[in-house]
Design a protein around this motif. Structure first.
Motif, PDB file in Angstrom:
ATOM      1  N   UNK A   1      53.621  -8.060 -67.800  1.00 28.57           N
ATOM      2  CA  UNK A   1      53.601  -8.673 -66.513  1.00 28.57           C
ATOM      3  C   UNK A   1      55.065  -8.794 -65.851  1.00 28.57           C
ATOM      4  N   UNK A   2      55.928  -9.006 -66.796  1.00 30.43           N
ATOM      5  CA  UNK A   2      57.613  -9.232 -66.489  1.00 30.43           C
ATOM      6  C   UNK A   2      57.920  -7.687 -66.077  1.00 30.43           C
ATOM      7  N   UNK A   3      57.597  -6.768 -66.597  1.00 31.15           N
ATOM      8  CA  UNK A   3      58.134  -5.448 -66.491  1.00 31.15           C
ATOM      9  C   UNK A   3      57.556  -5.152 -65.159  1.00 31.15           C
ATOM     10  N   UNK A   4      56.211  -4.997 -65.063  1.00 25.00           N
ATOM     11  CA  UNK A   4      55.859  -5.004 -63.636  1.00 25.00           C
ATOM     12  C   UNK A   4      56.281  -5.657 -62.394  1.00 25.00           C
ATOM     13  N   UNK A   5      56.652  -6.891 -62.536  1.00 28.65           N
ATOM     14  CA  UNK A   5      57.271  -7.650 -61.651  1.00 28.65           C
ATOM     15  C   UNK A   5      58.654  -7.219 -61.326  1.00 28.65           C
ATOM     16  N   UNK A   6      59.517  -6.870 -62.428  1.00 25.01           N
ATOM     17  CA  UNK A   6      60.747  -6.262 -62.442  1.00 25.01           C
ATOM     18  C   UNK A   6      60.937  -5.223 -61.672  1.00 25.01           C
ATOM     19  N   UNK A   7      60.004  -4.315 -62.123  1.00 24.68           N
ATOM     20  CA  UNK A   7      59.948  -2.856 -61.563  1.00 24.68           C
ATOM     21  C   UNK A   7      59.833  -2.968 -59.991  1.00 24.68           C
ATOM     22  N   UNK A   8      58.730  -3.782 -59.562  1.00 27.72           N
ATOM     23  CA  UNK A   8      58.259  -3.864 -58.337  1.00 27.72           C
ATOM     24  C   UNK A   8      59.466  -4.372 -57.368  1.00 27.72           C
ATOM     25  N   UNK A   9      59.961  -5.376 -57.846  1.00 25.76           N
ATOM     26  CA  UNK A   9      61.060  -5.934 -57.118  1.00 25.76           C
ATOM     27  C   UNK A   9      62.347  -5.182 -57.070  1.00 25.76           C
ATOM     28  N   UNK A  10      62.754  -4.580 -58.188  1.00 29.27           N
ATOM     29  CA  UNK A  10      64.040  -3.730 -58.005  1.00 29.27           C
ATOM     30  C   UNK A  10      63.667  -2.384 -57.432  1.00 29.27           C
TER      31      UNK A  10
END
Length: 299
Positions: A82-91
């Motif tokens: 979940x953290x990776x998905x959020x970080x990838x989408x935001x960045x």
């Protein structure tokens, strides 16, 4: 010159079209059946087997739910993904927006840099982050030399290091997914909003973001599934104490040779990704239905 028009009943064409549709789907369906459905069915069967009992048993499932390590690994996998998905989408969103809308000469360079991580192997990229984040790595050495810290920061062998490494690995896929979605948005909508007095931030917030929800959902789902199934990056950056389902499955197969328990973990990982994918697809479908209903009401 006379023209002869032949009317063919639609009912007579529908069976032919259906047969052509089935014929077109046959290769893909056969491929998925042989290389996905059949192995997964075998995996489910193995999870219910037990050598000591010599037949059907749910002992491996009972062990999975009663063993604290297995449940902790499942939760850790979900949080990490979940953290990776959020970080990838935001960045990735600002980069994707720039690539989708920019006409400058720097676009090709930014696009090349966005895809550059895929030119190196996953293990090579992971070792690069290990050199940067470890206790005597680049970041800690610089901070120690500058006197900003008195002891190395715990940047490796933990969740933070794994999320950073996986974000680097998955980011190009998220950028491509978001860029495709943004390119499908009519630029005249942005110009119309700006002509009505909306600022750039308002245009992105009220026009671009709502219309790019399919790309956002696609980026989140793609990043989540890729992070959940990753093995090399959690194993190298997470260390021996950071256990996720992928590394735990490897341990059960290679060291303990416990195939039924490894199959249970694999089924749990697959179920996690299927549930997240179902929720994401349903959310995107409801958003599309809501948009179409609002558009019909306003028209």
């Amino acid at each position: 010159m006379n023209t002869i028009t032949v009317a063919v009943p639609a009912a007579s064409l529908s069976p032919i079209r259906r047969s052509y549709s089935f014929m077109a789907l046959t290769p893909a369906a056969l491929f998925l059946s042989v290389f996905f459905a059949l192995p997964m069915g075998m995996m489910i069967g193995i999870s219910f087997s037990q050598e000591e009992v010599g037949g059907f048993s749910v002992e491996s499932y009972r062990r999975f739910f009663t063993d604290g390590l297995s449940v902790a690994g499942f939760c850790r996998t979900a949080v990490m993904s979940g953290l990776v998905a959020i970080a990838v989408t935001v960045l990735g969103y600002p980069v994707a927006y720039f690539l989708a809308r920019s006409r400058s000469r720097w676009r090709a360079l930014v696009f090349a840099l966005a895809l550059a991580p895929e030119l190196a192997g996953v293990v090579l990229r992971t070792y690069g982050w290990l050199i940067i984040l470890e206790d005597r790595g680049f970041i800690n050495d610089v901070l120690l030399d500058l006197g900003l810290i008195s002891s190395p920061l715990p940047l490796s062998k933990n969740l933070f290091a794994v999320v950073v490494g996986l974000t680097h690995v998955v980011l190009p896929f998220g950028i491509l997914s978001l860029m495709t979605s943004i390119q499908g948005i009519d630029e005249s909508l942005e110009r119309a909003a700006q002509m009505l007095g909306a600022s750039r931030v308002s245009v992105v917030r009220h026009v671009i973001l709502p219309l790019s929800v399919p790309g956002l959902v696609s980026s989140l789902l793609l990043s989540f599934t890729m992070a959940a199934s990753a093995y090399a990056t959690p194993a190298l950056l997470g260390g021996a104490g950071f256990k996720v389902l992928a590394t735990m499955i490897s341990e059960q197969v290679l060291f303990y040779v416990d195939w039924p328990f490894a199959a249970v973990m694999a089924n749990a990982l697959l179920l996690l990704m299927l549930v997240i994918s179902f929720v994401g697809v349903r959310f995107e479908a409801r958003h599309r239905t809501k948009r179409s209903g609002a558009g019909g009401a306003t028209s």
